[in-house]
Design a protein around this motif. Structure first.
Motif, PDB file in Angstrom:
ATOM      1  N   VAL A  58       0.868  -1.172   0.000  1.00  0.00           N
ATOM      2  CA  VAL A  58       0.000   0.000   0.000  1.00  0.00           C
ATOM      3  C   VAL A  58       0.907   1.225   0.000  1.00  0.00           C
ATOM      4  O   VAL A  58       1.739   1.385   0.878  1.00  0.00           O
ATOM      5  CB  VAL A  58      -0.929   0.020   1.238  1.00  0.00           C
ATOM      6  N   ARG A  59       0.756   2.049  -1.014  1.00  0.00           N
ATOM      7  CA  ARG A  59       1.627   3.211  -1.195  1.00  0.00           C
ATOM      8  C   ARG A  59       0.976   4.478  -0.664  1.00  0.00           C
ATOM      9  O   ARG A  59      -0.245   4.548  -0.540  1.00  0.00           O
ATOM     10  CB  ARG A  59       1.917   3.381  -2.681  1.00  0.00           C
ATOM     11  N   PRO A  60       1.792   5.502  -0.389  1.00  0.00           N
ATOM     12  CA  PRO A  60       1.208   6.792   0.002  1.00  0.00           C
ATOM     13  C   PRO A  60       0.216   7.282  -1.051  1.00  0.00           C
ATOM     14  O   PRO A  60       0.393   7.017  -2.231  1.00  0.00           O
ATOM     15  CB  PRO A  60       2.423   7.711   0.082  1.00  0.00           C
ATOM     16  N   THR A  61      -0.792   7.957  -0.634  1.00  0.00           N
ATOM     17  CA  THR A  61      -1.930   8.499  -1.394  1.00  0.00           C
ATOM     18  C   THR A  61      -3.005   7.451  -1.684  1.00  0.00           C
ATOM     19  O   THR A  61      -4.038   7.787  -2.222  1.00  0.00           O
ATOM     20  CB  THR A  61      -1.537   9.200  -2.725  1.00  0.00           C
ATOM     21  N   GLU A  62      -2.807   6.197  -1.309  1.00  0.00           N
ATOM     22  CA  GLU A  62      -3.844   5.187  -1.496  1.00  0.00           C
ATOM     23  C   GLU A  62      -4.772   5.167  -0.285  1.00  0.00           C
ATOM     24  O   GLU A  62      -4.389   5.547   0.821  1.00  0.00           O
ATOM     25  CB  GLU A  62      -3.232   3.803  -1.691  1.00  0.00           C
ATOM     26  N   ALA A  63      -5.978   4.706  -0.506  1.00  0.00           N
ATOM     27  CA  ALA A  63      -6.963   4.617   0.580  1.00  0.00           C
ATOM     28  C   ALA A  63      -6.645   3.433   1.485  1.00  0.00           C
ATOM     29  O   ALA A  63      -6.381   2.334   1.015  1.00  0.00           O
ATOM     30  CB  ALA A  63      -8.358   4.473  -0.001  1.00  0.00           C
ATOM     31  N   LEU A  64      -6.658   3.688   2.787  1.00  0.00           N
ATOM     32  CA  LEU A  64      -6.450   2.645   3.781  1.00  0.00           C
ATOM     33  C   LEU A  64      -7.705   2.497   4.621  1.00  0.00           C
ATOM     34  O   LEU A  64      -8.450   3.450   4.822  1.00  0.00           O
ATOM     35  CB  LEU A  64      -5.285   2.999   4.703  1.00  0.00           C
ATOM     36  N   VAL A  65      -7.915   1.311   5.125  1.00  0.00           N
ATOM     37  CA  VAL A  65      -9.070   1.068   5.978  1.00  0.00           C
ATOM     38  C   VAL A  65      -8.753   1.554   7.389  1.00  0.00           C
ATOM     39  O   VAL A  65      -7.658   1.350   7.894  1.00  0.00           O
ATOM     40  CB  VAL A  65      -9.465  -0.427   5.975  1.00  0.00           C
ATOM     41  N   VAL A  66      -9.709   2.250   7.992  1.00  0.00           N
ATOM     42  CA  VAL A  66      -9.568   2.738   9.362  1.00  0.00           C
ATOM     43  C   VAL A  66     -10.843   2.429  10.130  1.00  0.00           C
ATOM     44  O   VAL A  66     -11.924   2.332   9.553  1.00  0.00           O
ATOM     45  CB  VAL A  66      -9.276   4.257   9.427  1.00  0.00           C
ATOM     46  N   VAL A  67     -10.701   2.265  11.436  1.00  0.00           N
ATOM     47  CA  VAL A  67     -11.854   2.070  12.312  1.00  0.00           C
ATOM     48  C   VAL A  67     -11.940   3.312  13.186  1.00  0.00           C
ATOM     49  O   VAL A  67     -10.994   3.653  13.881  1.00  0.00           O
ATOM     50  CB  VAL A  67     -11.704   0.802  13.182  1.00  0.00           C
ATOM     51  N   ARG A  68     -13.074   3.990  13.105  1.00  0.00           N
ATOM     52  CA  ARG A  68     -13.289   5.204  13.899  1.00  0.00           C
ATOM     53  C   ARG A  68     -14.404   4.957  14.900  1.00  0.00           C
ATOM     54  O   ARG A  68     -15.341   4.229  14.627  1.00  0.00           O
ATOM     55  CB  ARG A  68     -13.689   6.360  12.987  1.00  0.00           C
ATOM     56  N   GLY A  69     -14.269   5.589  16.044  1.00  0.00           N
ATOM     57  CA  GLY A  69     -15.291   5.461  17.071  1.00  0.00           C
ATOM     58  C   GLY A  69     -15.955   6.798  17.325  1.00  0.00           C
ATOM     59  O   GLY A  69     -15.361   7.845  17.120  1.00  0.00           O
ATOM     60  N   GLY A  70     -17.179   6.743  17.732  1.00  0.00           N
ATOM     61  CA  GLY A  70     -17.911   7.959  18.052  1.00  0.00           C
ATOM     62  C   GLY A  70     -19.372   7.639  18.241  1.00  0.00           C
ATOM     63  O   GLY A  70     -19.902   6.738  17.590  1.00  0.00           O
ATOM     64  N   ASP A  71     -20.033   8.328  19.116  1.00  0.00           N
ATOM     65  CA  ASP A  71     -21.455   8.095  19.396  1.00  0.00           C
ATOM     66  C   ASP A  71     -21.713   6.661  19.837  1.00  0.00           C
ATOM     67  O   ASP A  71     -22.774   6.108  19.573  1.00  0.00           O
ATOM     68  CB  ASP A  71     -22.317   8.435  18.171  1.00  0.00           C
ATOM     69  N   GLY A  72     -20.723   6.048  20.478  1.00  0.00           N
ATOM     70  CA  GLY A  72     -20.904   4.684  20.967  1.00  0.00           C
ATOM     71  C   GLY A  72     -20.885   3.621  19.892  1.00  0.00           C
ATOM     72  O   GLY A  72     -21.205   2.471  20.162  1.00  0.00           O
ATOM     73  N   LYS A  73     -20.514   3.977  18.668  1.00  0.00           N
ATOM     74  CA  LYS A  73     -20.475   3.012  17.565  1.00  0.00           C
ATOM     75  C   LYS A  73     -19.109   3.049  16.896  1.00  0.00           C
ATOM     76  O   LYS A  73     -18.438   4.068  16.880  1.00  0.00           O
ATOM     77  CB  LYS A  73     -21.537   3.344  16.516  1.00  0.00           C
ATOM     78  N   ARG A  74     -18.727   1.916  16.337  1.00  0.00           N
ATOM     79  CA  ARG A  74     -17.506   1.842  15.541  1.00  0.00           C
ATOM     80  C   ARG A  74     -17.895   1.834  14.071  1.00  0.00           C
ATOM     81  O   ARG A  74     -18.849   1.158  13.685  1.00  0.00           O
ATOM     82  CB  ARG A  74     -16.739   0.568  15.858  1.00  0.00           C
ATOM     83  N   LYS A  75     -17.135   2.569  13.276  1.00  0.00           N
ATOM     84  CA  LYS A  75     -17.402   2.632  11.842  1.00  0.00           C
ATOM     85  C   LYS A  75     -16.118   2.369  11.079  1.00  0.00           C
ATOM     86  O   LYS A  75     -15.057   2.868  11.431  1.00  0.00           O
ATOM     87  CB  LYS A  75     -17.966   3.993  11.456  1.00  0.00           C
ATOM     88  N   VAL A  76     -16.225   1.561  10.036  1.00  0.00           N
ATOM     89  CA  VAL A  76     -15.105   1.275   9.155  1.00  0.00           C
ATOM     90  C   VAL A  76     -15.225   2.192   7.951  1.00  0.00           C
ATOM     91  O   VAL A  76     -16.269   2.267   7.315  1.00  0.00           O
ATOM     92  CB  VAL A  76     -15.118  -0.199   8.689  1.00  0.00           C
ATOM     93  N   GLY A  77     -14.157   2.896   7.666  1.00  0.00           N
ATOM     94  CA  GLY A  77     -14.133   3.797   6.521  1.00  0.00           C
ATOM     95  C   GLY A  77     -12.747   3.818   5.909  1.00  0.00           C
ATOM     96  O   GLY A  77     -11.899   2.995   6.230  1.00  0.00           O
ATOM     97  N   THR A  78     -12.516   4.749   5.022  1.00  0.00           N
ATOM     98  CA  THR A  78     -11.203   4.874   4.405  1.00  0.00           C
ATOM     99  C   THR A  78     -10.635   6.261   4.664  1.00  0.00           C
ATOM    100  O   THR A  78     -11.370   7.223   4.855  1.00  0.00           O
ATOM    101  CB  THR A  78     -11.260   4.641   2.887  1.00  0.00           C
TER     102      THR A  78
END
Length: 64
Positions: free
Chosen positions: A35-55
Motif C-alpha cells: 500500500v503506497r502513500p496516497t492510497e486509501a487505507l481502511v480505518v476504524v473510527r469510534g464515536g457516538d458509541g459506535k464503531r465505523k469502518v471507513g477509508t
C-alpha cells in the motif's frame, strides 16, 4: 522519504473483527501486499458509541 505498508485484511474482515458498520462506500474489498502513500487505507473510527469502518488517504502533508 516514502514508506509503504500492507493491508492484510479485507474491509469486510476488519468490520467483522471490530464489530463495526461501514461508513460510506468501500473501495475494492481485497488484500494488498503493498500500500503506497496516497492510497486509501481502511480505518476504524469510534464515536457516538459506535464503531465505523471507513477509508482515509495515507500520505505526508509537508509544512510548506
Amino acid at each position: 522519504m516514502c514508506g509503504r505498508g500492507r493491508r492484510g485484511l479485507t474491509f469486510s474482515e476488519v468490520a467483522k473483527l471490530y464489530r463495526a458498520e461501514f461508513d460510506g462506500p468501500m473501495p475494492g474489498d481485497e488484500r494488498a501486499l503493498e500500500v503506497r502513500p496516497t492510497e486509501a487505507l481502511v480505518v476504524v473510527r469510534g464515536g457516538d458509541g459506535k464503531r465505523k469502518v471507513g477509508t482515509m488517504r495515507w500520505g505526508l502533508v509537508p509544512p510548506w
